[in-house]
Design a protein around this motif. Sequence first.
Motif, mmCIF file in Angstrom:
data_model
loop_
_atom_site.group_PDB
_atom_site.id
_atom_site.type_symbol
_atom_site.label_atom_id
_atom_site.label_comp_id
_atom_site.label_asym_id
_atom_site.label_seq_id
_atom_site.Cartn_x
_atom_site.Cartn_y
_atom_site.Cartn_z
ATOM 1 N N ALA A 177 0.862 -0.812 -0.001
ATOM 2 C CA ALA A 177 0.106 0.088 0.276
ATOM 3 C C ALA A 177 0.719 1.374 0.239
ATOM 4 O O ALA A 177 2.143 1.332 0.501
ATOM 5 N N VAL A 178 1.052 2.244 -0.122
ATOM 6 C CA VAL A 178 1.416 3.775 -0.746
ATOM 7 C C VAL A 178 0.704 4.274 0.401
ATOM 8 O O VAL A 178 0.005 4.324 0.841
ATOM 9 N N GLU A 179 2.098 4.573 1.057
ATOM 10 C CA GLU A 179 2.119 5.486 1.860
ATOM 11 C C GLU A 179 2.707 6.691 2.246
ATOM 12 O O GLU A 179 3.573 7.219 1.114
ATOM 13 N N THR A 180 2.035 7.728 2.563
ATOM 14 C CA THR A 180 1.966 9.442 1.912
ATOM 15 C C THR A 180 3.183 9.407 3.117
ATOM 16 O O THR A 180 3.122 9.820 4.597
ATOM 17 N N ARG A 181 4.595 10.321 3.356
ATOM 18 C CA ARG A 181 5.216 10.592 3.769
ATOM 19 C C ARG A 181 5.960 11.737 4.334
ATOM 20 O O ARG A 181 6.312 12.093 5.034
ATOM 21 N N ALA A 182 5.225 12.786 2.856
ATOM 22 C CA ALA A 182 5.731 14.368 3.594
ATOM 23 C C ALA A 182 4.992 14.763 2.413
ATOM 24 O O ALA A 182 4.539 14.317 1.671
#
Length: 325
Positions: free
Chosen positions: A233-238
């Motif tokens: 799954a795509v994770e948003t880090r910033a």
Amino acid sequence: MPRLPHLVGTTTAAVALGLLATAPASASEPPLSRPRIVAHFDLAAGQSPENIAVEPDGSADITFASARQVAHVTRDGDTRIIATLPEEPNPDTPVLKAATAFGIARAHDGTLYVDYATGTGKTGVWRIGPDGGTPRQIAQLPATAIPNGLALDERHGVLYAADSAQGAVWRIPQAGGTPAVWAKDPALDPVPVTGAGFGANGIKVHGGAVWVTNSDQGTLLRIPVRGNGGAGAVETRATGLAAIDDFTFADPHGDTVLAALIGDNEVVAVRPDGTRTVALTRADGLSNPTSLAVRGRTVYVDSAAYFTQQDPNLLTATLDPRDAG
């Protein structure tokens, strides 16, 4: 992110205003020092440096977007063209409508891999041998794609290409062959109407994951690589990284990122806790920075001058030991 001839004015301003930074700024000192322009390039000849790969001796291989060339730049700034991608007489590249050289990746044996977008059958990944010579296409991507950033995972023998137009990450055998969509998610998409038309852009393999920037959405994303090689799954880090282009990691063992903000003429350090520091600015010599690379404590920054139209160049700076690990 090449210059967009029909979008440079109002649309570019709208993108910048729509992606204002939201993460807290750090009060610490900038992590880069001693910036120095190593080489100046010829804008009129299409020498807008788009992406970079560093050689073991500290020299650099860079793509010139509009010239469709790959150049070798020594540590002293001497520049020679080592390859030119084939001309496309009828380009129909999405957004750009021009044949454009994008990402570059280097294998340990010196083989170079380059993304090329033309809007025709020439769109895809091209290979250049360790001794230069004629580029050869090893994978064809759809004409509707903009293969932008390119990352090589030699351990598993695959390349990852960020598709700015279709909001996807392609996985390609390093030896060549049929590409497959590895990740497809709205977080990778360009923003319709208000954006510049560039979604997924920079890409790196790091810490068991593929990291991607989204220029239109101003985000830094992490996509875990599952045990079977598939995408997690795509994770948003910033978020709030205005018109972010390419990026690199300050430390191969940590998650601090150095990112090029092409519209703001800045390189920023983004730390895992979300704080960020402006590390380089136009006063240091940046002119629409597009890409970065790190070797040891030396950071390399390409500036393409797409919007400033002044002084495309290659700059180096020294990384603070605290950030270099």
